[in-house]
Design a protein around this motif. Structure first.
Motif, mmCIF file in Angstrom:
data_model
loop_
_atom_site.group_PDB
_atom_site.id
_atom_site.type_symbol
_atom_site.label_atom_id
_atom_site.label_comp_id
_atom_site.label_asym_id
_atom_site.label_seq_id
_atom_site.Cartn_x
_atom_site.Cartn_y
_atom_site.Cartn_z
ATOM 1 N N VAL A 1 55.840 68.319 58.011
ATOM 2 C CA VAL A 1 57.049 68.332 57.235
ATOM 3 C C VAL A 1 58.179 68.630 57.848
ATOM 4 O O VAL A 1 59.194 67.517 57.574
ATOM 5 N N GLN A 2 58.457 68.888 59.226
ATOM 6 C CA GLN A 2 59.495 68.832 59.901
ATOM 7 C C GLN A 2 59.669 67.412 60.322
ATOM 8 O O GLN A 2 60.873 66.824 60.433
ATOM 9 N N LYS A 3 58.520 66.694 60.748
ATOM 10 C CA LYS A 3 58.793 65.361 61.133
ATOM 11 C C LYS A 3 59.355 64.413 59.938
ATOM 12 O O LYS A 3 60.235 63.769 60.255
ATOM 13 N N TYR A 4 58.737 64.558 58.729
ATOM 14 C CA TYR A 4 59.285 63.985 57.756
ATOM 15 C C TYR A 4 60.655 64.083 57.356
ATOM 16 O O TYR A 4 61.265 63.056 57.148
ATOM 17 N N GLU A 5 61.303 65.429 57.254
ATOM 18 C CA GLU A 5 62.683 65.843 57.120
ATOM 19 C C GLU A 5 63.485 64.968 58.308
ATOM 20 O O GLU A 5 64.534 64.410 57.868
ATOM 21 N N LYS A 6 63.172 64.751 59.362
ATOM 22 C CA LYS A 6 63.941 64.284 60.361
ATOM 23 C C LYS A 6 63.737 62.635 60.095
ATOM 24 O O LYS A 6 64.853 62.153 60.241
ATOM 25 N N CYS A 7 62.771 62.135 59.824
ATOM 26 C CA CYS A 7 62.697 60.807 59.583
ATOM 27 C C CYS A 7 63.540 60.434 58.223
ATOM 28 O O CYS A 7 64.340 59.551 58.456
ATOM 29 N N ALA A 8 63.432 61.219 57.198
ATOM 30 C CA ALA A 8 64.073 61.005 56.314
ATOM 31 C C ALA A 8 65.598 61.155 56.343
ATOM 32 O O ALA A 8 66.815 60.223 55.854
ATOM 33 N N ALA A 9 65.985 62.151 57.083
ATOM 34 C CA ALA A 9 67.662 61.997 57.551
ATOM 35 C C ALA A 9 68.196 61.019 58.282
ATOM 36 O O ALA A 9 69.125 60.369 58.354
ATOM 37 N N TYR A 10 67.285 60.760 59.307
ATOM 38 C CA TYR A 10 67.550 59.451 60.066
ATOM 39 C C TYR A 10 67.391 58.266 59.594
ATOM 40 O O TYR A 10 68.489 57.354 59.639
ATOM 41 N N THR A 11 67.052 57.953 58.492
ATOM 42 C CA THR A 11 66.730 56.907 57.840
ATOM 43 C C THR A 11 68.113 56.770 56.636
ATOM 44 O O THR A 11 68.629 55.470 56.654
ATOM 45 N N GLN A 12 68.309 57.679 56.149
ATOM 46 C CA GLN A 12 69.320 57.773 55.395
ATOM 47 C C GLN A 12 70.679 57.607 56.050
ATOM 48 O O GLN A 12 71.620 56.766 55.636
ATOM 49 N N GLY A 13 70.850 57.964 57.264
ATOM 50 C CA GLY A 13 72.133 58.348 57.978
ATOM 51 C C GLY A 13 73.343 58.759 57.289
ATOM 52 O O GLY A 13 73.334 59.309 56.475
ATOM 53 N N ASN A 14 74.644 58.238 57.864
ATOM 54 C CA ASN A 14 75.833 58.674 57.290
ATOM 55 C C ASN A 14 76.757 57.686 56.645
ATOM 56 O O ASN A 14 77.672 57.992 56.118
ATOM 57 N N ALA A 15 76.163 56.634 56.358
ATOM 58 C CA ALA A 15 76.676 55.553 55.616
ATOM 59 C C ALA A 15 76.593 55.580 54.216
ATOM 60 O O ALA A 15 75.550 55.888 53.962
ATOM 61 N N VAL A 16 77.589 54.897 53.415
ATOM 62 C CA VAL A 16 77.267 54.970 52.062
ATOM 63 C C VAL A 16 77.081 53.268 51.789
ATOM 64 O O VAL A 16 77.933 52.726 52.064
ATOM 65 N N ASP A 17 75.964 53.012 51.263
ATOM 66 C CA ASP A 17 75.527 51.713 50.879
ATOM 67 C C ASP A 17 75.510 51.478 49.571
ATOM 68 O O ASP A 17 75.044 52.397 48.599
ATOM 69 N N ARG A 18 76.271 50.411 49.127
ATOM 70 C CA ARG A 18 76.359 49.871 47.581
ATOM 71 C C ARG A 18 75.577 48.710 47.462
ATOM 72 O O ARG A 18 75.770 47.983 48.142
ATOM 73 N N ASN A 19 74.415 48.866 46.696
ATOM 74 C CA ASN A 19 73.630 47.699 46.271
ATOM 75 C C ASN A 19 74.163 46.586 45.806
ATOM 76 O O ASN A 19 73.603 45.420 45.984
ATOM 77 N N ASN A 20 75.191 46.867 44.752
ATOM 78 C CA ASN A 20 75.654 45.711 44.136
ATOM 79 C C ASN A 20 77.163 46.103 43.926
ATOM 80 O O ASN A 20 77.278 47.279 43.965
#
Length: 641
Positions: free
Chosen positions: A180-199
């Motif tokens: 669970v801890q590993k998943y939360e770290k991976c999810a936070a790292y994948t999202q990052g702090n940038a805002v991505d607009r898909n279109n």
């Protein structure tokens, strides 16, 4: 082959697979997964299991026969589990939590077995949950089941208890605490702090507010008090990030989840010299036509089973809207939110994210933060990128302030005692101060309905002779239906109202229906109100009705996303802000409205977006579903912590 012949002279993987399929045909299965070596299996494994079953000993012993069947079924199911296309290098997505998504993590043979064992009305969820627990226990290193992981993440978020997660993990019901801890770290790292607009069709705006989290509830120490930020995207997209199962260090998390602090130093305050200008009149179509609002008021006593005001509006308000929105969490700032450096850092971060998307930054604050943000931006030189920012004053907090104005103006009028007949006295204090928003709106609407009924009875005494009905919509004394006890005039009004609810008549075109001239009836009611104003007490309660109608217009403007009506309602609130002594909101909302009136000149693209209803956020895909941006951060980010 490569070690003997060399890489250049040996078969390639593609050629080797083709030759094996040509030679063995359907006797083999080649499993292909990205990032993993190909696995070749013989189909004869299942055949061997069946062969051993038919060549067993003690065929005539019924107990042995039963055990042999069970063992064989278990081997076949285990074989199906091992033949599944699993990938433990990518975590399941939220879409995998659906019924169809969960099914791909369990073999049909296991589901069939459990269907024979579990006999309930709706066993689908239980069968899938037990199936995934069995699959996870059978091949623990080869697969991560979504329900196992999802339950562990939910428990960790709700309770933060390691022993609870480890206990359920030992029983096979959820993932381990480390996973669970590993998943939360991976999810936070994948999202990052940038805002991505898909279109480019998506409209993005930001909201910031102070956020509190008490990490030690026993003694109250170590409370987190910082700035929380979200970004909203309208309309939402269904694209979800894939969360890879990788090793993430704490240093990497700190690096991607950090907002650089910009320390603010103010020399002069240019905002002190800004003058309040005369506000122009705002023309807009009333979101609640006066004839329909009158029809609701006059038919409510005749039709006791009528839905609430919000339910009626949700039924009749139809049309095109921008669609459901998506909310994106951004990093928090661990500083006092009222600190000028914290607000300056927030504005700088939002401006940077907006620049990456090539849009004007639009950010919403509540009143104290709004005024400080305006001070920072006003004092910046024209070359600063913060000058492009549009600072909005939170509409939900304006609504709370207006509810407080109603309570202050109606102080010692008897309203508190009236509401105390429905709500507890201690609750009424919070309602009249504007803190208990939902209860306050409900209580004021009940009081206004009662006052409207008194006015209707005074204006139309014969028409308003009500025949009260029971819960089955039958006459309380005779037991007859309402259709039998209505007078012809009453039946006409109720029929018109029901036709509007059923979308047979447009609420905006209600003038004369079924020989009933609603416009003339509205004029009669206004004449009655004018007559009642000779009494100071009646004049006070008529002003109370005016404030409640203004509150309804403001709520309706937000719910349907009518920008011009939002501004008009706010302008009409100014006298009440001033009368109740809410000077900070009087000053801030005046400045806010003064800037929004010039939005078509300073930020034409933002103005066009607001005119389309994009100033609100919808968490549901319906017309009557708009929410103020500062309410969304309360419902989503604040509630989540």
């Amino acid at each position: 082959m490569a070690s003997i012949c060399g890489e250049d002279n040996s078969y390639s993987t593609t050629y080797m697979k083709r030759r094996m399929l040509e030679h063995y045909g359907n006797s083999i299965i080649i499993t292909e997964l990205n990032g993993k070596s190909n696995v070749v299996t013989f189909r004869s494994r299942a055949h061997a299991i069946l062969h051993n079953y038919y060549h067993r000993q003690n065929k005539n012993d019924s107990e042995s026969e039963k055990l042999a069947i069970i063992k064989t079924a278990g081997k076949l199911i285990l074989n199906d589990i091992k033949d599944m296309e699993e990938n433990a290098e990518i975590y399941p997505s939220a879409n995998d939590m659906s019924t169809e998504g969960n099914r791909k993590y369990v073999p049909p043979s296991l589901v069939t077995l459990l269907q024979q064992l579990i006999d309930q009305k709706d066993p689908e969820r239980i069968i899938i949950a037990i199936s995934q627990a069995i699959v996870q226990a059978a091949i623990p290193r080869s697969i991560i089941c979504p329900l196992q992981l999802g339950l562990g993440v939910q428990l960790h978020h709700q309770f933060g208890s390691r022993i609870l997660i480890e206990t359920l993990n030992s029983l096979g019901f959820c993932s381990s605490y480390q996973e669970v801890q590993k998943y939360e770290k991976c999810a936070a790292y994948t999202q990052g702090n940038a805002v991505d607009r898909n279109n480019v069709e998506q409209y993005v705006q930001f909201v910031a507010d102070n956020i509190d989290h008490n990490t030690a509830t026993i003694d109250g120490h170590n409370t987190f008090h910082g700035m929380g930020i979200i970004a909203t995207f309208t309309p939402k997209d269904n694209k979800r990030r894939v969360v890879p199962r990788i090793q993430v260090t704490n240093e990497e998390l700190v690096k991607i989840g950090k907002i650089n602090i910009k320390y603010y130093k103010q020399n002069d305050n240019v905002l002190e010299n800004v003058k309040f200008e005369k506000l122009l009149d705002i023309d807009c179509e009333d979101p609640i036509p006066g004839n329909f609002e009158f029809l609701v008021k006059i038919t409510r006593p005749l039709r006791p089973m009528t839905p609430s005001w919000s339910g009626i509006m949700q039924t009749v308000q139809k049309g095109e809207h921008p669609g459901e929105s998506k909310v994106h969490f951004l990093p928090m700032i661990d500083m006092n939110p009222s600190d000028m450096s914290c607000i300056y850092s927030t504005l700088t971060y939002v401006a940077q994210q907006a620049r990456l998307m090539n849009i004007d930054p639009v950010i919403t604050f509540d009143q104290p933060l709004f005024w400080k943000a305006m001070t920072i931006i006003t004092n910046k030189p024209d070359s600063s990128e913060l000058k492009r920012a549009v600072i909005r004053l939170g509409a939900f907090h304006m609504e709370m302030s207006f509810l407080g104005c109603i309570g202050k103006i109606m102080e010692n009028s008897g309203l508190s005692e009236l509401l105390s007949t429905v709500y507890a006295p201690n609750t009424v204090c919070h309602m009249l101060s504007g803190k208990a928003v939902q209860r306050a709106i409900r209580g004021h609407f009940l009081a206004s309905d009662a006052l409207d009924q008194l006015i209707m009875e005074k204006t139309f005494p014969e028409l308003m002779e009500t025949q009260y009905t029971d819960e089955n919509n039958n006459h309380a004394e005779t037991g007859r239906s309402n259709d039998e006890v209505y007078s012809p005039e009453q039946r006409k009004l109720v029929t018109i109202f029901e036709s509007v609810l059923e979308q047979k008549i447009d609420q905006r075109l209600l003038v004369t229906e079924d020989n009933v001239n609603l416009k003339e009836m509205v004029d009669k009611v206004e004449s009655t109100k004018h007559t009642l104003k000779s009494s100071r007490t009646a004049k006070l309660w008529l002003q109370y009705l005016e404030m409640i109608n203004l509150l309804k217009q403001f709520i309706a403007a937000e719910r349907i996303g009518n920008w011009r009506c939002h501004l008009k309602s706010l302008k009409n609130m100014f006298p009440f802000f001033a009368a109740a002594g809410h000077n900070l909101y009087t000053k801030s909302s005046y400045m806010y409205l003064q800037q929004m009136n010039c939005l078509h000149i300073t930020h034409p693209e933002v103005c066009q977006a607001f005119e389309k209803g994009l100033h609100v956020v919808r968490r549901s895909n319906r017309m009557w579903g708009g929410l103020s941006t500062d309410l969304v951060i309360e419902q989503v980010l604040m509630r989540s912590v």
